[in-house]
Design an enzyme around this catalytic site. Sequence first.
Site, PDB file in Angstrom:
ATOM      1  N   LYS A 172      34.152  21.810  52.102  1.00 38.86           N
ATOM      2  CA  LYS A 172      34.588  21.649  53.503  1.00 38.86           C
ATOM      3  C   LYS A 172      36.109  21.627  53.564  1.00 38.86           C
ATOM      4  O   LYS A 172      36.766  20.964  52.729  1.00 38.86           O
ATOM      5  CB  LYS A 172      34.005  20.331  54.053  1.00 38.86           C
ATOM      6  CG  LYS A 172      34.232  20.100  55.535  1.00 38.86           C
ATOM      7  CD  LYS A 172      33.490  18.841  55.985  1.00 38.86           C
ATOM      8  CE  LYS A 172      33.661  18.556  57.464  1.00 38.86           C
ATOM      9  NZ  LYS A 172      32.935  17.339  57.891  1.00 38.86           N
TER      10      LYS A 172
ATOM     11  N   SER B 223      29.990  17.845  61.911  1.00 37.85           N
ATOM     12  CA  SER B 223      31.120  18.739  61.771  1.00 37.85           C
ATOM     13  C   SER B 223      31.045  19.649  60.533  1.00 37.85           C
ATOM     14  O   SER B 223      31.768  20.645  60.476  1.00 37.85           O
ATOM     15  CB  SER B 223      32.412  17.927  61.717  1.00 37.85           C
ATOM     16  OG  SER B 223      32.419  17.100  60.567  1.00 37.85           O
TER      17      SER B 223
ATOM     18  N   SER C 166      27.894  13.898  60.174  1.00 41.91           N
ATOM     19  CA  SER C 166      28.473  15.239  59.993  1.00 41.91           C
ATOM     20  C   SER C 166      27.957  16.023  58.800  1.00 41.91           C
ATOM     21  O   SER C 166      28.231  17.217  58.691  1.00 41.91           O
ATOM     22  CB  SER C 166      30.000  15.138  59.897  1.00 41.91           C
ATOM     23  OG  SER C 166      30.543  14.961  61.167  1.00 41.91           O
TER      24      SER C 166
END
Lengths: 85, 472
Positions: free
Chosen positions: B79, B154, B178
């Site tokens: 990420k 996210s 997330s």
Amino acid sequence: MGFDVLRVGELSKFVLTDKEVTDFNCHINEMMKMIEILPEIPDGESTSFKTKKLSELRDDVPKESLDVSKVLENAPTTKAGFFVV
Amino acid sequence: MELSSLTAKKLSQMLRAKECSATEILESVLQQISKREKHVGAYITITEEIARKQAKSVDEKFKKGEKLSDLAGIPIAVKDIICTEGILTTAASKILKNFIPPYNATVVERLLENDMVITGKANLDEFAMGSTCEFSQFKLTRNPRDLERVPGGSSGGPAAAVAADEAILALGSDTGGSIRVPAAFCGVVGLKPTYGAVSRYGVLALASSLDQVGPMGKTVEDVHMLFDVIAGEDSKDMTTFKNKKYEKEFDIKKLRIGIYKELFSERINPEIVTSVMNVAKSLESHGATLKTVSIPHVEYLMPLYHIVMTIEAASNLGRYDGIKYGYKAKDFESVEEMYCRTREEGFGTEVKRRIILGTFLSSAQFGGAYRQKALFFRQKLAEAYAKALKECDILLSPTSATPAFKLGETVDPIEMYTTDLCTVGANLASIPAISIPCGLIGNLPIGAQLIGPEYSEHFLFAVGEFYESNCK
């Protein structure tokens, strides 16, 4: 207590656009309605969040740090090995 | 069958049996990226050349007969909120559009120590603020299961990369769901570890008392393997712990499953309720015991989360000032104006909205009243989870109230904020939770969430692995 978006924007270091002022006023007032369902804390109750983990302190011994020139590579403006404010 | 579609466990066995090389695995993943990425948009940066060097190095080590980690040679997406030395790390924000970290996050160091192959930096909602991945300032990520739908957020990029076979594994971060929500939306497995199980050093902070880095993969077994690589004490993050063992052994005949009553309410899509209850019934048919468990005041979860998260975010994001790194405004007449213009031009709308709310809630006007309330009720919530997890071994709930939304469907931020209703509790209580695929509504995946006591990750893996092997 009222929400003054311009004042809070200033505290947050933003120059808000007119549209942001309108939108944030609306959204944050809605958020406050959601947040205000939390009741008052009963008298005499503690207000701490306890974690079981105890932070362990390291010995105060300097360790290898990042190279200054490498760190400054990301700075928008530098002079004589310093950040320029 | 393409190598990119296999699990990390299977590829690891094939590498050891010399049935394929790390380079062949990587090339299969890169080929998949070239086919799917233009539709899915999982990555902000693809590190093809670096990955090729890493894969080649793994092949050379195998040839020399070196004993390597089980995950050596396995391609992984990271990420883009996790710092990678010499590789652009943006948090999907214009304010960091040129930021090249001079150091690696501890979790990245651990991937490299284990000879894993980093395929690139995956997309996210800006600074991990969002539940759909639509708040990236750079690109839209689509759900590989249905390109007209969001991948969740996210960690939408990491989840989409795994679901589209554009990576075998991924690292995400989870502040209120997330990792788990995108895992559920994309039909993969995702773990939010116990607070303190994985180092946050080098991870761009959203809310420091909630953030955790966690693994994502195609199976529970893969997530288990990656967790074992990244977990453990780190002297650079004083919240990490060592030697915290969870003693309970998994035995399906003795497993007590708590059905988390409040998260099976009318707020949840009925087909999701049915699918998650089928997980419970299936485990029950193998000997587990079901018990309905209540954790009252579910209506406090989102207010509590938003107080804690926005106050901590407003503080953490104060560091982006245009001086040390990142974007700096061009036109200004004073330092004050430079700060304000830099932040106004660099941050997106959602980030500004949360900073403003956090600044307001923590302002002197209220004398810390909201924060104190949040601390008080957070403690009560953690105690309620601990009590429930004494009455049973794990809690079971849906991971999300709905399957993946259509792109652009959640334009109302207040509505979007309730997406994480099923997941924020584990972050507030600092306990682990894993999302496991448990069915489909049409072609849209559904996730079941297993929540355990502190340090019980390996127990959750055992339950999840049993479910995958015996109940699906």
